[in-house]
Design an enzyme around this catalytic site. Structure first.
Site, mmCIF file in Angstrom:
data_model
loop_
_atom_site.group_PDB
_atom_site.id
_atom_site.type_symbol
_atom_site.label_atom_id
_atom_site.label_comp_id
_atom_site.label_asym_id
_atom_site.label_seq_id
_atom_site.Cartn_x
_atom_site.Cartn_y
_atom_site.Cartn_z
ATOM 1 N N GLY A 1 0.840 -1.194 0.000
ATOM 2 C CA GLY A 1 0.000 0.000 0.000
ATOM 3 C C GLY A 1 0.878 1.248 0.000
ATOM 4 O O GLY A 1 0.550 2.255 -0.638
ATOM 5 N N THR A 2 1.993 1.161 0.686
ATOM 6 C CA THR A 2 2.929 2.288 0.744
ATOM 7 C C THR A 2 3.417 2.645 -0.661
ATOM 8 O O THR A 2 3.457 3.823 -1.046
ATOM 9 C CB THR A 2 4.145 1.907 1.643
ATOM 10 O OG1 THR A 2 3.658 1.698 2.965
ATOM 11 C CG2 THR A 2 5.214 2.979 1.624
ATOM 12 N N GLN B 1 -7.412 0.911 4.481
ATOM 13 C CA GLN B 1 -8.138 0.424 5.662
ATOM 14 C C GLN B 1 -9.628 0.230 5.397
ATOM 15 O O GLN B 1 -10.317 -0.393 6.188
ATOM 16 C CB GLN B 1 -7.961 1.398 6.836
ATOM 17 C CG GLN B 1 -6.566 1.425 7.417
ATOM 18 C CD GLN B 1 -6.187 0.140 8.167
ATOM 19 O OE1 GLN B 1 -7.025 -0.710 8.464
ATOM 20 N NE2 GLN B 1 -4.912 0.001 8.470
ATOM 21 N N SER C 1 -4.173 -2.523 -0.086
ATOM 22 C CA SER C 1 -3.102 -3.377 0.430
ATOM 23 C C SER C 1 -3.688 -4.730 0.812
ATOM 24 O O SER C 1 -4.723 -4.793 1.492
ATOM 25 C CB SER C 1 -2.458 -2.707 1.649
ATOM 26 O OG SER C 1 -1.498 -3.560 2.222
ATOM 27 N N HIS D 1 -2.591 -7.168 2.851
ATOM 28 C CA HIS D 1 -2.491 -7.763 4.194
ATOM 29 C C HIS D 1 -3.501 -7.202 5.196
ATOM 30 O O HIS D 1 -3.623 -7.711 6.311
ATOM 31 C CB HIS D 1 -1.060 -7.678 4.734
ATOM 32 C CG HIS D 1 -0.589 -6.328 5.178
ATOM 33 N ND1 HIS D 1 -0.536 -5.970 6.503
ATOM 34 C CD2 HIS D 1 -0.135 -5.263 4.495
ATOM 35 C CE1 HIS D 1 -0.048 -4.740 6.608
ATOM 36 N NE2 HIS D 1 0.199 -4.285 5.405
ATOM 37 N N THR E 1 9.323 -8.449 -12.220
ATOM 38 C CA THR E 1 8.590 -9.713 -12.348
ATOM 39 C C THR E 1 7.477 -9.778 -11.296
ATOM 40 O O THR E 1 7.720 -9.502 -10.121
ATOM 41 C CB THR E 1 9.565 -10.902 -12.160
ATOM 42 O OG1 THR E 1 10.560 -10.799 -13.171
ATOM 43 C CG2 THR E 1 8.854 -12.243 -12.271
ATOM 44 N N CYS F 1 1.775 0.940 12.234
ATOM 45 C CA CYS F 1 2.805 0.981 11.197
ATOM 46 C C CYS F 1 4.046 1.681 11.721
ATOM 47 O O CYS F 1 5.123 1.498 11.214
ATOM 48 C CB CYS F 1 2.302 1.720 9.967
ATOM 49 S SG CYS F 1 1.147 0.748 9.035
HETATM 50 N N1 PLP Z 1 -2.426 3.411 4.280
HETATM 51 C C1 PLP Z 1 -3.028 3.120 5.434
HETATM 52 C C2 PLP Z 1 -4.248 3.880 5.834
HETATM 53 C C3 PLP Z 1 -2.503 2.130 6.277
HETATM 54 O O1 PLP Z 1 -3.101 1.856 7.442
HETATM 55 C C4 PLP Z 1 -1.329 1.447 5.879
HETATM 56 C C5 PLP Z 1 -0.717 0.430 6.759
HETATM 57 O O2 PLP Z 1 -0.963 0.428 7.950
HETATM 58 C C6 PLP Z 1 -0.765 1.772 4.632
HETATM 59 C C7 PLP Z 1 -1.330 2.759 3.864
HETATM 60 C C8 PLP Z 1 0.465 1.087 4.132
HETATM 61 O O3 PLP Z 1 0.175 -0.172 3.592
HETATM 62 P P1 PLP Z 1 1.323 -1.274 3.513
HETATM 63 O O4 PLP Z 1 1.487 -1.814 4.905
HETATM 64 O O5 PLP Z 1 0.819 -2.305 2.563
HETATM 65 O O6 PLP Z 1 2.553 -0.609 3.031
#
Ligand code: PLP
Length: 378
Positions: free
Chosen positions: A76-77, A175, A195, A197, A233, A320
């Site tokens: 997600g990042t 989220q 994301s 996970h 890949t 995080c």
């Molecule tokens: N955006 C939000 C709102 C999140 O809560 C998180 C992770 O906690 C992320 C982005 C980042 O996602 P990832 O852990 O897949 O990098």
């Protein structure tokens, strides 16, 4: 913690990461037993390609998008970075409650932060004034649901403002997707981050979905994967897991809404025990699974450790960034005083949660609260 104790422990930190669903593990392990690069033309490659495209369809369906608009990423990042750094716009406006991955990417481009209201929602008047103050084309980034408080943003209204000022809208739905219904077109969003996970899929897999007509220039260059939008890949097994998790999240969305019963029960009982406790974002609509609550006078780190000893896994502020004890920028943006913010705990339920988890969590909360009060009055 020994393995047996971990088995008995209660996991209530789904917003940090959700346990992988067994169906996802099965599908991923089957995928890992097959060889094949999704770019290869032979049968093995074509099979891998087929698995990636099935996953793309499932992820797209979770948010009502066309599969061709999904760009798979490594998290997600990464999706947030790709959107904020590569979607264009001469100005960048982000809400003050965004995830660090948005705020840090935005800071690089000298973004302006728009304020939150006390209930955790974005201040639409402030956004409107900022948009009106400068005619340059803007990219606005506002999350759908907050990771710490669960507060759901009025995205359709944000989208209307963005459209009226000719701005693009990016939405971090990491989220929200899989927890509440999400439809990109209805929300009027141009780019959306997801994301795997957070919805019972594997860690290290994400997606940026871009509306038809919106393009991003790649952050990663090399091969022509992901329609030349993200080189490298493909993580075939990871994407297979994302696809299965997305399908299951879509199919069980109604059940997820039922988690509000657990959240509300816990909230009521905590407030009955300690009327001075504060529930953050309570006046706004929130994700059904998330409770952010203070235990006045007890620092969040102390609470997390005490809960951990009692076999209940929860988190303080944004998981995080756990490990670093910093005040929550989200609560600060909501105008919460430092002492209350420092005692805020996040409890988040998910697909494997049951009523017994509420009991264990409440017992841990009540026990620590009593111990604290006894010490204070001794
Ligand atoms: N955006 C939000 C709102 C999140 O809560 C998180 C992770 O906690 C992320 C982005 C980042 O996602 P990832 O852990 O897949 O990098």
């Amino acid at each position: 913690m020994p393995a047996a104790a971990m088995r008995d422990a209660v996991y209530l930190d789904y917003n940090a990461t959700a346990p992988i669903r067994p169906e996802v593990i099965d599908a991923m392990s089957a995928a890992m037993r097959r060889v094949g690069n999704a770019s290869s033309v032979h049968a093995f490659g074509r099979q891998a390609r087929g698995a990636v495209e099935t996953a793309r369809g499932e992820v797209a369906a979770l948010v009502g998008a066309a599969p061709s608009r999904v760009i798979f990423t490594g998290s997600g990042t990464e999706a947030n970075n790709l959107a904020l750094r590569r979607a264009g716009g001469e100005r960048l406006l982000v809400s003050a409650g965004e995830h660090d991955s948005v705020l840090a990417a935005a800071a690089e481009s000298g973004a302006e932060r728009t304020a939150l209201l006390g209930d955790g929602r974005i201040d639409l008047d402030a956004l409107q004034s900022r948009l009106a103050a400068d005619p340059r084309p803007a990219l606005v980034s506002v999350m759908l649901a907050n990771n710490e408080t669960g507060v759901i943003q009025p995205l359709a209204e944000v989208a209307a403002l963005a459209r009226a000022h000719g701005a693009l809208l990016h939405c971090d739905a990491v989220q929200a997707a899989g927890k509440i219904p999400v439809d990109m077109a209805t929300l009027g969003v141009d780019l959306m981050s997801l994301s795997a996970h957070k919805i019972g899929g594997p860690q290290g897999v994400g997606a940026l979905i871009v509306r038809e007509g919106v393009e991003v220039t790649p952050l990663l260059r090399g091969g022509g994967q992901e329609r030349r939008r993200r080189a490298g890949t493909e993580n075939v097994a990871g994407l297979v897991g994302f696809g299965v998790a997305a399908r299951l999240a879509r199919e069980t969305l109604e059940g997820f809404a039922g988690l509000a019963l657990f959240r509300d029960l816990l909230e009521r009982e905590i407030l009955a025990l300690a009327p001075e406790a504060r529930v953050f974002g309570r006046e706004a609509s929130r994700l059904p699974n998330t409770l952010c609550v203070s235990m006045p006078g007890v620092r969040a780190e102390t609470q997390v450790m005490a809960f951990d000893l009692a076999g209940v896994a929860v988190s303080s502020g944004s998981a995080c960034s756990s490990g670093k004890v910093a005040p929550s920028h989200v609560l600060a943006a909501m105008g919460v005083d430092e002492a209350s913010a420092a005692s805020a705990l996040r409890i988040s339920f998910g697909w494997a949660s049951g009523p017994q988890d509420v009991e264990r969590c409440l017992a841990a909360w009540s026990d620590l609260h009593h111990r604290h009060n006894r010490r204070r009055t001794a």
